[in-house]
Scaffold this motif. Structure first.
Motif: not given
Length: 337
Positions: A27-30, A93-95, A113-115
């Motif tokens: 999953s990803f999260r913001i 996913n993973g970010d 947190g995310g390039d």
């Protein structure tokens, strides 16, 4: 009241921390805070794992947490409850992205947190003046410069499809698209983009209304009625009747998402030589959207190719016109927020 307000803020914050700590690579999260937002439901739209996703995320005193899933890079668009765009994030996913934003300001106060997400926001910040003032030539040059130096960067896909004005520069846009490496192409943005370049976005299209009619089952006249829906999607299919599986899947997902709220109307139009041929084609039709016939509709509307799709809002205004079904369904999702 101050105590209750403190508790109301604490509960979603604790939940956000728990979600953050228990996350994995599926999953990803913001997460972040938006100054000036207050407490309201945010609308979140993105394309992930084969379908467009539309969901709500409640912001409390401006603090929010968004969780989703996409095995490949995607663009997550976040809107206020009144459909005002807040920000866009490139994630996979993973970010785990953390940010601090201001309402009505596309440049974040901080982001990490995310390039890809950070790089996109950095570019927007550096070019915000040109973006806000509509300096097309300068903005196009900035996009071209970035792509030329970063052809392996997924940010290039976003800049080309969202910030490069291709009107009258279709050949340059096509050249830039070709220069972006396969691994840097975000499918939901790039799919069908080149086909759309053959269409001049300034061409005059009719406003959908009673003047646009079709022939339905049993030879009944069917009129486009956008005023009864948030969005009307017209799908101009191949005259041969050959199905395009990926397009059908997107439309199935769209129908299923809105089958209970009545916000969307989907009509598939074919222009075979005569109604008898068309009726034979749809004789055993089991598709969940309306299929109609119109003689010579493709030439009437000057469609450059088929399949083709047009999306109109509730006032009949054309909001999307092209061959990219990902983009069309995304526009429908935006109109239905």
């Amino acid at each position: 009241m101050k105590v209750l307000r403190g508790i109301a803020w604490l509960v979603p914050t604790l939940l956000a921390v728990l979600l953050w700590n228990c996350g994995g690579a599926d999953s990803f999260r913001i997460m972040g805070e938006i100054d000036g937002l207050g407490t309201q439901n945010l609308q979140v739209v993105y394309y992930g794992d084969g379908a467009f996703r539309s969901m709500r995320s409640t912001a409390v005193d401006g603090k929010f947490s968004i969780e989703g899933s996409s095995r490949d890079y995607t663009v997550v668009d976040v809107f206020t409850s009144t459909r005002s765009h807040i920000a866009s994030f490139i994630v996979e996913n993973g970010d785990h992205v953390e940010c601090a934003l201001e309402l009505n300001n596309p440049v974040p106060k901080k982001i990490k947190g995310g390039d890809a997400a950070v790089e996109l926001m950095r570019w927007i910040g550096e070019n915000e003046r040109m973006i806000s003032s509509g300096q097309t030539e300068q903005l196009n040059a900035a996009v071209a410069d970035f792509i030329g130096k970063n052809s392996d960067n997924v940010v290039s896909s976003v800049l080309l499809t969202r910030y490069f004005d291709a009107r009258g520069r279709e050949q340059e846009a096509d050249s830039l698209l070709r220069s972006i490496s396969q691994q840097a192409r975000i499918t939901s943005l790039i799919e069908g983009y080149r086909d759309g370049l053959v269409y001049n976005a300034d061409s005059v299209l009719p406003t959908l209304g009673d003047s646009l009619w079709f022939v339905g089952v049993d030879r009944k006249i069917v009129y486009a009625a956008p005023q009864s829906r948030r969005a009307t999607l017209l799908y101009f299919s191949n005259p041969s009747g050959a199905r395009v599986g990926s397009n059908d899947k997107l439309l199935h997902n769209l129908i299923n998402e809105h089958k209970t709220d009545g916000k969307v109307s989907v009509i598939e139009i074919n222009d075979v030589d005569n109604a008898d041929d068309w009726e034979q084609t749809v004789k055993n039709d089991s598709l969940p959207w309306e299929r109609v016939w119109h003689p010579g509709v493709s030439s009437t509307l000057a469609l450059p190719s088929r399949p083709w799709v047009i999306v109109a809002d509730s006032l009949g205004r054309i909001r999307y016109n092209g061959a990219d079904f990902f983009g069309a369904v995304g526009k429908v999702s935006e109109l239905c927020l």
